[in-house]
Design a protein around this motif. Structure first.
Motif, PDB file in Angstrom:
ATOM      1  N   GLY A  83      29.061   9.334  -1.292  1.00 23.81           N
ATOM      2  CA  GLY A  83      29.678   8.117  -1.817  1.00 23.81           C
ATOM      3  C   GLY A  83      29.611   7.991  -3.328  1.00 23.81           C
ATOM      4  O   GLY A  83      30.442   7.320  -3.946  1.00 23.81           O
ATOM      5  N   LEU A  84      28.584   8.622  -3.927  1.00 21.96           N
ATOM      6  CA  LEU A  84      28.447   8.551  -5.387  1.00 21.96           C
ATOM      7  C   LEU A  84      28.835   9.876  -6.039  1.00 21.96           C
ATOM      8  O   LEU A  84      28.797  10.005  -7.255  1.00 21.96           O
ATOM      9  N   ASP A  85      29.170  10.845  -5.199  1.00 21.16           N
ATOM     10  CA  ASP A  85      29.540  12.184  -5.670  1.00 21.16           C
ATOM     11  C   ASP A  85      28.503  12.735  -6.642  1.00 21.16           C
ATOM     12  O   ASP A  85      28.812  13.172  -7.755  1.00 21.16           O
ATOM     13  N   LYS A  86      27.271  12.676  -6.200  1.00 18.41           N
ATOM     14  CA  LYS A  86      26.153  13.124  -7.025  1.00 18.41           C
ATOM     15  C   LYS A  86      25.028  13.515  -6.073  1.00 18.41           C
ATOM     16  O   LYS A  86      24.844  12.860  -5.039  1.00 18.41           O
ATOM     17  N   ARG A  87      24.315  14.568  -6.400  1.00 14.70           N
ATOM     18  CA  ARG A  87      23.249  15.029  -5.510  1.00 14.70           C
ATOM     19  C   ARG A  87      22.011  14.161  -5.667  1.00 14.70           C
ATOM     20  O   ARG A  87      21.451  14.064  -6.755  1.00 14.70           O
ATOM     21  N   PHE A  88      21.608  13.524  -4.571  1.00 15.46           N
ATOM     22  CA  PHE A  88      20.355  12.763  -4.561  1.00 15.46           C
ATOM     23  C   PHE A  88      19.388  13.390  -3.567  1.00 15.46           C
ATOM     24  O   PHE A  88      19.814  13.927  -2.543  1.00 15.46           O
ATOM     25  N   VAL A  89      18.115  13.307  -3.882  1.00 10.92           N
ATOM     26  CA  VAL A  89      17.094  13.739  -2.932  1.00 10.92           C
ATOM     27  C   VAL A  89      16.216  12.531  -2.643  1.00 10.92           C
ATOM     28  O   VAL A  89      15.671  11.911  -3.566  1.00 10.92           O
ATOM     29  N   ILE A  90      16.130  12.164  -1.379  1.00  9.26           N
ATOM     30  CA  ILE A  90      15.236  11.065  -1.009  1.00  9.26           C
ATOM     31  C   ILE A  90      13.927  11.661  -0.497  1.00  9.26           C
ATOM     32  O   ILE A  90      13.921  12.450   0.449  1.00  9.26           O
ATOM     33  N   HIS A  91      12.837  11.292  -1.144  1.00  8.32           N
ATOM     34  CA  HIS A  91      11.512  11.766  -0.742  1.00  8.32           C
ATOM     35  C   HIS A  91      10.779  10.642   0.005  1.00  8.32           C
ATOM     36  O   HIS A  91      10.737   9.507  -0.473  1.00  8.32           O
ATOM     37  N   THR A  92      10.224  10.973   1.144  1.00 10.52           N
ATOM     38  CA  THR A  92       9.416   9.999   1.890  1.00 10.52           C
ATOM     39  C   THR A  92       8.068  10.647   2.227  1.00 10.52           C
ATOM     40  O   THR A  92       7.861  11.126   3.341  1.00 10.52           O
ATOM     41  N   PRO A  93       7.161  10.660   1.248  1.00 10.07           N
ATOM     42  CA  PRO A  93       5.905  11.404   1.443  1.00 10.07           C
ATOM     43  C   PRO A  93       5.020  10.878   2.575  1.00 10.07           C
ATOM     44  O   PRO A  93       4.106  11.576   3.007  1.00 10.07           O
ATOM     45  N   ARG A 150      17.690  11.599 -10.206  1.00 10.59           N
ATOM     46  CA  ARG A 150      18.191  12.367  -9.078  1.00 10.59           C
ATOM     47  C   ARG A 150      17.347  12.133  -7.823  1.00 10.59           C
ATOM     48  O   ARG A 150      17.783  12.363  -6.711  1.00 10.59           O
ATOM     49  N   HIS A 151      16.118  11.699  -8.037  1.00 11.66           N
ATOM     50  CA  HIS A 151      15.192  11.582  -6.914  1.00 11.66           C
ATOM     51  C   HIS A 151      14.885  10.125  -6.589  1.00 11.66           C
ATOM     52  O   HIS A 151      14.593   9.333  -7.488  1.00 11.66           O
ATOM     53  N   LEU A 152      14.957   9.793  -5.310  1.00 11.52           N
ATOM     54  CA  LEU A 152      14.528   8.480  -4.841  1.00 11.52           C
ATOM     55  C   LEU A 152      13.257   8.701  -4.024  1.00 11.52           C
ATOM     56  O   LEU A 152      13.193   9.633  -3.220  1.00 11.52           O
ATOM     57  N   VAL A 153      12.259   7.874  -4.260  1.00 13.84           N
ATOM     58  CA  VAL A 153      10.994   8.016  -3.522  1.00 13.84           C
ATOM     59  C   VAL A 153      10.733   6.706  -2.795  1.00 13.84           C
ATOM     60  O   VAL A 153      10.760   5.631  -3.412  1.00 13.84           O
ATOM     61  N   ALA A 154      10.487   6.787  -1.489  1.00 14.07           N
ATOM     62  CA  ALA A 154      10.317   5.566  -0.701  1.00 14.07           C
ATOM     63  C   ALA A 154       9.233   5.753   0.363  1.00 14.07           C
ATOM     64  O   ALA A 154       8.978   6.864   0.815  1.00 14.07           O
ATOM     65  N   GLY A 155       8.623   4.666   0.743  1.00 17.11           N
ATOM     66  CA  GLY A 155       7.446   4.714   1.620  1.00 17.11           C
ATOM     67  C   GLY A 155       7.706   4.587   3.103  1.00 17.11           C
ATOM     68  O   GLY A 155       6.797   4.279   3.862  1.00 17.11           O
ATOM     69  N   MET A 156       8.958   4.847   3.537  1.00 16.87           N
ATOM     70  CA  MET A 156       9.217   4.720   4.971  1.00 16.87           C
ATOM     71  C   MET A 156       8.333   5.692   5.758  1.00 16.87           C
ATOM     72  O   MET A 156       8.019   6.783   5.299  1.00 16.87           O
ATOM     73  N   CYS A 157       8.005   5.268   6.962  1.00 22.47           N
ATOM     74  CA  CYS A 157       7.075   6.035   7.779  1.00 22.47           C
ATOM     75  C   CYS A 157       7.388   5.742   9.237  1.00 22.47           C
ATOM     76  O   CYS A 157       7.557   4.590   9.605  1.00 22.47           O
ATOM     77  N   GLU A 158       7.489   6.782  10.041  1.00 26.42           N
ATOM     78  CA  GLU A 158       7.716   6.498  11.455  1.00 26.42           C
ATOM     79  C   GLU A 158       6.538   6.956  12.309  1.00 26.42           C
ATOM     80  O   GLU A 158       6.671   7.210  13.494  1.00 26.42           O
ATOM     81  N   GLN A 168       0.824  -1.213   0.000  1.00 24.02           N
ATOM     82  CA  GLN A 168       0.000   0.000   0.000  1.00 24.02           C
ATOM     83  C   GLN A 168       0.857   1.261   0.000  1.00 24.02           C
ATOM     84  O   GLN A 168       0.591   2.207  -0.761  1.00 24.02           O
ATOM     85  N   ASP A 169       1.883   1.282   0.828  1.00 24.12           N
ATOM     86  CA  ASP A 169       2.696   2.492   0.968  1.00 24.12           C
ATOM     87  C   ASP A 169       3.444   2.826  -0.316  1.00 24.12           C
ATOM     88  O   ASP A 169       3.428   3.956  -0.788  1.00 24.12           O
ATOM     89  N   SER A 170       4.096   1.813  -0.893  1.00 22.64           N
ATOM     90  CA  SER A 170       4.884   2.116  -2.088  1.00 22.64           C
ATOM     91  C   SER A 170       3.989   2.374  -3.293  1.00 22.64           C
ATOM     92  O   SER A 170       4.358   3.121  -4.197  1.00 22.64           O
ATOM     93  N   ALA A 171       2.788   1.788  -3.317  1.00 20.60           N
ATOM     94  CA  ALA A 171       1.840   2.080  -4.406  1.00 20.60           C
ATOM     95  C   ALA A 171       1.418   3.545  -4.341  1.00 20.60           C
ATOM     96  O   ALA A 171       1.341   4.233  -5.368  1.00 20.60           O
ATOM     97  N   THR A 172       1.177   4.028  -3.133  1.00 19.24           N
ATOM     98  CA  THR A 172       0.800   5.433  -2.956  1.00 19.24           C
ATOM     99  C   THR A 172       1.974   6.337  -3.340  1.00 19.24           C
ATOM    100  O   THR A 172       1.786   7.383  -3.973  1.00 19.24           O
TER     101      THR A 172
END
Ligand code: ZN
Length: 237
Positions: free
Chosen positions: A158-168, A126-134, A16-20
């Motif tokens: 570590g990858l010398d590249k700008r990443f943005v992790i989104h956890t909506p 550039r963007h990683l999207v993941a369903g983690m939730c606390e 459910q989380d990753s589908a959303t």
């Protein structure tokens, strides 16, 4: 809604989380790819639902169909080999002495992010999207916001590249996650999430409840059932 002229990679398990999260990303990014991890989890049915969910989502909106790119499945046999938990072994799902449920796979999300980062690097995302939730999670330390933020920094360095992790979903509960799906894609998306996303740790797709399929008693089912009940209460309040 502004669409960033950027690519995103969604950590997409078929739950459910990753589908959303996938729908959330399809609303925002010009191109969206998905990655799933096969680590010998007993609810492997979750992985089997992924293609069905992707196809159904692409059919919901023309723009989503256009933006939805490749799917990647990464086999992580090594993770299965070092894990001795109720998700990968035939042991009871319960609370262990350390206060964490026996479903906890140590470091699972850290490993997922490393592979997702390496894949995103290759794919130019550039963007990683993941369903983690606390908010109403089971206490897994690798779902915490601080852990995710630390991973964003580690991947960037570590990858010398700008990443943005989104956890909506980080600060919303399961009820609000149902509401978010409805807000993004209306009743059609909500129905799709209920029908085709899978959360049950036991992989039960025989019993259909108003919140979807599952055994109804494992921690994942209970969380989903309680969240759906609250979502319905909030809706009529
Ligand atoms: Zn269940």
């Amino acid at each position: 809604m502004t669409i960033a002229n950027d690519s995103a990679l969604v950590l997409f398990s078929g739950g459910q989380d990753s589908a959303t999260c996938l729908a959330w990303a399809l609303e925002r990014f010009a191109r969206v790819e998905t990655v799933g991890f096969d680590y010998g989890q007993r609810h492997v049915v979750e992985l089997a639902m992924r293609e069905k969910l992707r196809a159904a989502m692409a059919a919901l909106k023309a723009a989503w169909k256009e933006r939805l790119g490749e799917d990647h499945v990464v086999k992580l046999d090594a993770l299965a080999a070092i894990s001795e938990t109720a998700l990968t072994r035939d042991t009871a799902i319960e609370m262990a002495a350390d206060g964490l449920p026996t479903t906890f796979v140590p470091g699972r999300n850290l490993i997922f992010f490393c592979f997702a980062g390496a894949l995103a690097y290759r794919r130019g995302a550039r963007h990683l999207v993941a369903g983690m939730c606390e908010t109403d999670y089971s206490g897994y330390p690798d779902c915490r916001d601080d852990t995710v933020k630390a991973m964003q920094v580690a991947l960037g360095l570590g990858l010398d590249k700008r990443f943005v992790i989104h956890t909506p979903l980080m600060w919303i509960d399961k009820a609000a996650t149902f509401a978010l799906a409805e807000a993004i894609g209306g009743k059609a998306l909500l129905d799709l999430v209920i029908e085709d996303s899978h959360s049950c740790y036991l992989g039960d797709r025989a019993k259909r409840h108003d919140w979807g399929y599952g055994c109804g008693t494992c921690p994942a089912c209970q969380l989903r059932a309680q969240g759906f009940a609250k979502f319905k209460r909030d809706e009529t309040a």
